[in-house]
Scaffold this motif. Structure first.
Motif, mmCIF file in Angstrom:
data_model
loop_
_atom_site.group_PDB
_atom_site.id
_atom_site.type_symbol
_atom_site.label_atom_id
_atom_site.label_comp_id
_atom_site.label_asym_id
_atom_site.label_seq_id
_atom_site.Cartn_x
_atom_site.Cartn_y
_atom_site.Cartn_z
ATOM 1 N N SER A 158 9.529 6.652 2.203
ATOM 2 C CA SER A 158 9.671 6.712 3.430
ATOM 3 C C SER A 158 8.283 6.115 3.987
ATOM 4 O O SER A 158 8.155 5.918 5.179
ATOM 5 C CB SER A 158 10.452 7.580 4.039
ATOM 6 O OG SER A 158 9.355 8.865 4.190
ATOM 7 N N ARG A 159 7.394 6.461 3.059
ATOM 8 C CA ARG A 159 5.941 6.391 3.560
ATOM 9 C C ARG A 159 5.110 5.499 2.797
ATOM 10 O O ARG A 159 4.944 5.846 1.610
ATOM 11 C CB ARG A 159 5.065 7.619 3.805
ATOM 12 C CG ARG A 159 5.408 8.580 4.811
ATOM 13 C CD ARG A 159 4.818 10.030 4.656
ATOM 14 N NE ARG A 159 3.165 9.456 4.638
ATOM 15 C CZ ARG A 159 2.601 9.610 5.733
ATOM 16 N NH1 ARG A 159 3.164 9.515 7.104
ATOM 17 N NH2 ARG A 159 1.268 9.467 5.626
ATOM 18 N N LEU A 160 4.637 4.310 3.177
ATOM 19 C CA LEU A 160 4.100 3.166 2.222
ATOM 20 C C LEU A 160 2.717 2.980 2.894
ATOM 21 O O LEU A 160 2.486 2.627 4.007
ATOM 22 C CB LEU A 160 4.884 1.974 2.161
ATOM 23 C CG LEU A 160 6.285 2.256 1.799
ATOM 24 C CD1 LEU A 160 7.011 0.662 1.994
ATOM 25 C CD2 LEU A 160 6.212 2.540 0.470
ATOM 26 N N ILE A 161 1.761 3.445 2.059
ATOM 27 C CA ILE A 161 0.221 3.474 2.594
ATOM 28 C C ILE A 161 -0.467 2.297 1.592
ATOM 29 O O ILE A 161 -0.739 2.746 0.456
ATOM 30 C CB ILE A 161 -0.452 4.741 2.662
ATOM 31 C CG1 ILE A 161 0.372 5.533 3.559
ATOM 32 C CG2 ILE A 161 -1.887 4.629 2.954
ATOM 33 C CD1 ILE A 161 -0.238 6.922 3.677
ATOM 34 N N ILE A 162 -0.692 1.177 1.914
ATOM 35 C CA ILE A 162 -1.275 0.186 1.224
ATOM 36 C C ILE A 162 -2.753 -0.226 1.703
ATOM 37 O O ILE A 162 -2.983 -0.519 2.829
ATOM 38 C CB ILE A 162 -0.471 -1.313 1.264
ATOM 39 C CG1 ILE A 162 0.916 -0.776 0.766
ATOM 40 C CG2 ILE A 162 -1.248 -2.229 0.225
ATOM 41 C CD1 ILE A 162 1.982 -1.962 1.128
ATOM 42 N N ASN A 163 -3.778 0.233 0.985
ATOM 43 C CA ASN A 163 -5.012 0.272 1.452
ATOM 44 C C ASN A 163 -5.933 -0.508 0.297
ATOM 45 O O ASN A 163 -5.944 -0.169 -0.632
ATOM 46 C CB ASN A 163 -5.778 1.845 1.561
ATOM 47 C CG ASN A 163 -7.231 1.664 2.290
ATOM 48 O OD1 ASN A 163 -7.724 0.877 2.180
ATOM 49 N ND2 ASN A 163 -7.471 2.707 3.098
ATOM 50 N N ALA A 164 -6.722 -1.623 0.784
ATOM 51 C CA ALA A 164 -7.230 -2.301 -0.343
ATOM 52 C C ALA A 164 -8.350 -1.465 -0.580
ATOM 53 O O ALA A 164 -8.704 -1.574 -2.051
ATOM 54 C CB ALA A 164 -7.833 -3.490 0.464
ATOM 55 N N GLN A 165 -9.149 -0.495 -0.114
ATOM 56 C CA GLN A 165 -10.225 0.275 -0.448
ATOM 57 C C GLN A 165 -9.546 1.190 -1.698
ATOM 58 O O GLN A 165 -10.215 1.705 -2.471
ATOM 59 C CB GLN A 165 -10.787 1.153 0.455
ATOM 60 C CG GLN A 165 -11.250 0.476 1.678
ATOM 61 C CD GLN A 165 -11.873 1.256 2.645
ATOM 62 O OE1 GLN A 165 -11.511 2.423 3.007
ATOM 63 N NE2 GLN A 165 -12.875 1.054 3.392
#
Length: 496
Positions: free
Chosen positions: A48-55
């Motif tokens: 339910s939580r999708l955190i996509i961070n290039a860093q």
């Protein structure tokens, strides 16, 4: 694991508990769990939580401060693959995505690829909150010239034009280092109909101009080091939090229109010798703030102390919490008493006294040329010598020194605040990027006892003075420095 069994205790947990655990991981770590078994590979489709961070794909030891162009391209590509991989495995409409966040660098067509993938998911899935954080890989205004700001601004608008469906459902937008055209920001606000949180860092429209903000759902707005001549909050019926950091014009830089729910306000600026002092009764008129932060960047006090008036009382009538950040060292603190006199319901007063070299101009010639003020304090003396405050219960001072001006100020507050319960005195803050001189802080038990005797001599107060170097969690949570790159941690915060 039990002998002869291939199942471990974690895998024996129900799917909803495992999903709750994986939900707390970033995308790279969540993706790694899919190789454990077929069952684990199917769980990612239920997150339910999708955190996509290039860093998150940067090599160890590389941060946003020192990332190269080649590394930006590489980690951006990894972010695209992660986005597509984690989104394509989901069945339309089966599981709600409560929070979808994508942070990436403004390079080539990568933002468009991510934006279109997310836009497609928003059309086919139930998505409650979507956040874009668009980074340029530049830290500080000195790293960018006008041409680079213009190029970044055009690249962002190209991304915006190509991903209208994604921006139409966006609830949070974080942007930096962009120069917009005259109509760009209004167009963004019109398109982002669901927007609730907007943060702009080092953005402008070229020549100093007014920024007019109108939006039906925006609840949090941060404008940090953006070179607008004036910011006009014309119509923001849902706005509750506002950060305004750095303004170039001292003649009505912030105009508050229809903001009936505004409760939390943060104001930070550098005061120069040619600046007039700001009257808060005029600066934030027509509001009833509950939580107020005033930042001074270790330079001239830019607030004009005011005697109690009806206009000031109407602004401060609901005030419960005040945080005064980076007050210059060695300057009389008595002027802050006007806040107590005008805010009868104030419960907590925080202040940080610190000459922070990272944010100050230390070269003497430059200070003269740019007209920094050498007299950084402000004088004020209340005519109400017998003033009493009945609501203040907590006073906290970071950067406390056993100097007469601080001791006398502390005595004055404790004498006036008849229901004061706790006074917390902390030593100097410490920054990882500069050297700070140690404060004259009472270190030994004998010195602390001596300080308490100096403070309480001749006054009656039941307040408890705490001078332990151990920082409480609730105090740490309220120290926020969005205007600088200060890294705060329990081990690095206080200079022992």
């Amino acid at each position: 694991m039990q002998k002869g069994s291939r199942d471990d205790r974690i895998s024996a947990l129900p799917d909803d508990i495992l999903v709750n655990i994986i939900d707390r991981l970033n995308v790279p770590d969540a993706a790694r769990t899919s190789i454990l078994s077929r069952r684990w590979s199917q769980l990612s489709a239920k997150l339910s939580r999708l955190i996509i961070n290039a860093q998150h794909f940067l090599p160890e030891g590389v941060s946003n401060v020192n990332v190269s162009d080649d590394e930006m391209v590489r980690v951006n590509a990894a972010a695209v693959e992660a986005t597509k991989s984690i989104l394509t495995g989901r069945s339309p409409g089966e599981h709600t995505i409560r929070f979808l966040s994508a942070a990436f660098y403004l390079r080539d067509d990568v933002p468009i690829s991510i934006g279109q993938a997310i836009g497609h998911v928003m059309e086919t899935h139930l998505v409650e909150m979507v956040q874009f954080s668009v980074m340029t890989g530049k830290v500080g205004t000195d790293d960018l010239n006008d041409d680079e700001l213009i190029i970044c601004g055009r690249e962002f608008m190209r991304f915006f034009d190509a991903c209208q469906n994604a921006f139409g459902g966006l609830t949070s937008l974080d942007i930096e280092n962009l120069r917009f055209g005259e109509s760009d920001i209004p167009n963004i606000l019109i398109t982002c109909k669901q927007l609730k949180h907007l943060r702009m860092l080092n953005c402008d429209s070229g020549d100093p101009s007014a920024l007019k903000v109108e939006h039906a759902h925006l609840s949090e707005l941060s404008i940090i080091n953006c070179f607008f001549e004036q910011v006009m909050l014309n119509w923001l019926p849902q706005l509750t939090q506002m950060t305004f950091d750095g303004w170039i014009n001292y003649q009505d830089p912030l105009v508050l229109g229809h903001v009936p729910l505004l409760e939390t306000l943060s104001l930070t600026n550098t005061g120069y010798s040619f600046h007039n002092l700001v009257k808060l009764s005029e600066f934030i008129s027509s509001t009833s703030i509950r939580d107020l932060k005033l930042g001074f960047r270790s330079e001239k006090i830019w607030v004009q102390p005011e005697c109690p008036t009806e206009s000031l009382a109407s602004v401060f009538c609901q005030l419960r919490f005040v945080n005064l950040v980076n007050l210059p060292e060695g300057c009389d603190l008595t002027w802050t008493m006007f806040i107590l006199e005008a805010a009868p319901l104030l419960k907590e007063l925080y202040m940080t006294v610190w000459d922070h070299a990272c944010m100050m101009e230390t070269d003497e010639e430059t200070r003269k040329e740019e007209m920094y003020s050498e007299n950084r304090g402000v004088e004020w003396d209340s005519s109400a010598s017998d003033f009493k405050h009945h609501s203040l219960v907590t006073l906290i001072i970071f950067g406390f020194e056993s100097e007469d001006y601080m001791v006398s100020y502390l005595k004055r507050v404790m004498e006036a605040a008849v229901n004061l319960e706790d006074v917390f005195l902390y030593s100097s803050l410490e920054c990882n990027h500069c050297d700070a001189k140690p404060a004259r802080f009472p270190r030994t038990k004998r010195q602390r006892m001596s300080l308490k005797k100096r403070v309480t001599a001749g006054i009656e107060s039941f307040a408890i003075i705490h001078s332990s170097p151990t920082l409480r969690d609730d105090h740490l949570a309220k120290i926020v420095y969005p205007e600088c790159s200060l890294e705060i941690s329990r081990t690095m915060l206080l200079r022992q």
